[in-house]
Design a protein around this motif. Structure first.
Motif, short mmCIF file in Angstrom:
data_model
loop_
_atom_site.label_atom_id
_atom_site.label_comp_id
_atom_site.label_asym_id
_atom_site.label_seq_id
_atom_site.Cartn_x
_atom_site.Cartn_y
_atom_site.Cartn_z
N ALA A 179 0.84 -1.20 0.00
CA ALA A 179 0.00 0.00 0.00
C ALA A 179 0.87 1.25 0.00
O ALA A 179 1.92 1.29 0.62
CB ALA A 179 -0.90 0.00 1.22
N ARG B 85 -2.77 -4.78 -12.50
CA ARG B 85 -3.92 -5.03 -11.63
C ARG B 85 -4.53 -6.36 -12.03
O ARG B 85 -4.80 -6.61 -13.19
CB ARG B 85 -4.92 -3.89 -11.79
CG ARG B 85 -6.14 -3.97 -10.96
CD ARG B 85 -5.97 -3.59 -9.53
NE ARG B 85 -5.43 -2.25 -9.32
CZ ARG B 85 -4.96 -1.85 -8.15
NH1 ARG B 85 -4.95 -2.66 -7.12
NH2 ARG B 85 -4.48 -0.64 -8.01
N ASP C 269 -4.56 2.34 -4.95
CA ASP C 269 -5.87 1.78 -5.31
C ASP C 269 -6.47 2.37 -6.58
O ASP C 269 -7.37 1.79 -7.15
CB ASP C 269 -6.85 1.94 -4.14
CG ASP C 269 -6.40 1.15 -2.92
OD1 ASP C 269 -5.61 0.18 -3.10
OD2 ASP C 269 -6.80 1.50 -1.80
#
Length: 180
Positions: free
Chosen positions: A54, A157, A68
């Motif tokens: 993250a 992704r 994200d």
């Protein structure tokens, strides 16, 4: 005869000294081999198949850059202004990034070090990438496990939403292409 005995004694003493020194050198080489093995065993960046950690940072232009919101293949480049190989690799990275199918939106370059020293790198990279300047151990470096410079990775992704490294050592000499 006494001369011969003296010569044999001196040669014997020198041979014994040589043996002691050789044993010491071999012991030291074993210690160094063990230390090098420990260093080489630590990965210097995330490897193929590992998830990007993250991060939530912003670019030098003030654009928010949360992990994200990234989609598609992303090319990551990590450079340090104090690293000579980085200076050599930077023009090849810029040229490679210029040909990325997703353009600037699919390239993130991180310069690790003092903002003043990073200015030259930032100027070149801003043309082709979102640029982040951070100190050692910053959000981007930590998220991608970067411990050596320069490093160039590609991540994608996945259908389950995870951002996974698909190439942990992008060859900048080859033409760009989307990974399958």
């Amino acid at each position: 005869m006494p001369v011969l005995i003296t010569v044999v004694a001196v040669v014997g003493a020198l041979s014994t000294l040589n043996l002691v020194l050789t044993v010491g050198v071999v012991k030291r080489l074993r210690e160094h081999t063990k230390m090098l093995g420990a260093v080489q065993g630590d990965p210097v960046r995330l490897e193929v198949g590992q998830e990007v950690g993250a991060f939530d940072t912003s670019t030098t232009l003030g654009e928010p850059l949360p992990r994200d919101l990234l989609s598609g293949p992303i090319l990551f480049g990590f450079f340090s202004p104090t690293c000579e190989p980085c200076r050599d690799k930077l023009p090849r990275f810029v040229e490679y990034a210029r040909q990325e199918p997703g353009g600037r939106s699919s390239v993130i370059a991180t310069v690790v070090g003092d903002a003043g020293a990073a200015a030259e790198f930032v100027t070149e990279l801003t043309q082709v990438a979102h640029v982040v300047v951070e100190d050692s151990g910053g959000a981007m470096s930590t998220a991608l496990g970067i411990r050596a410079f320069p490093s160039v990775l590609r991540a994608e992704r996945q259908t389950d939403g995870r951002l996974i490294v698909v190439d942990d050592d992008v060859a900048l000499g080859r033409p760009t292409s989307l990974t399958a």
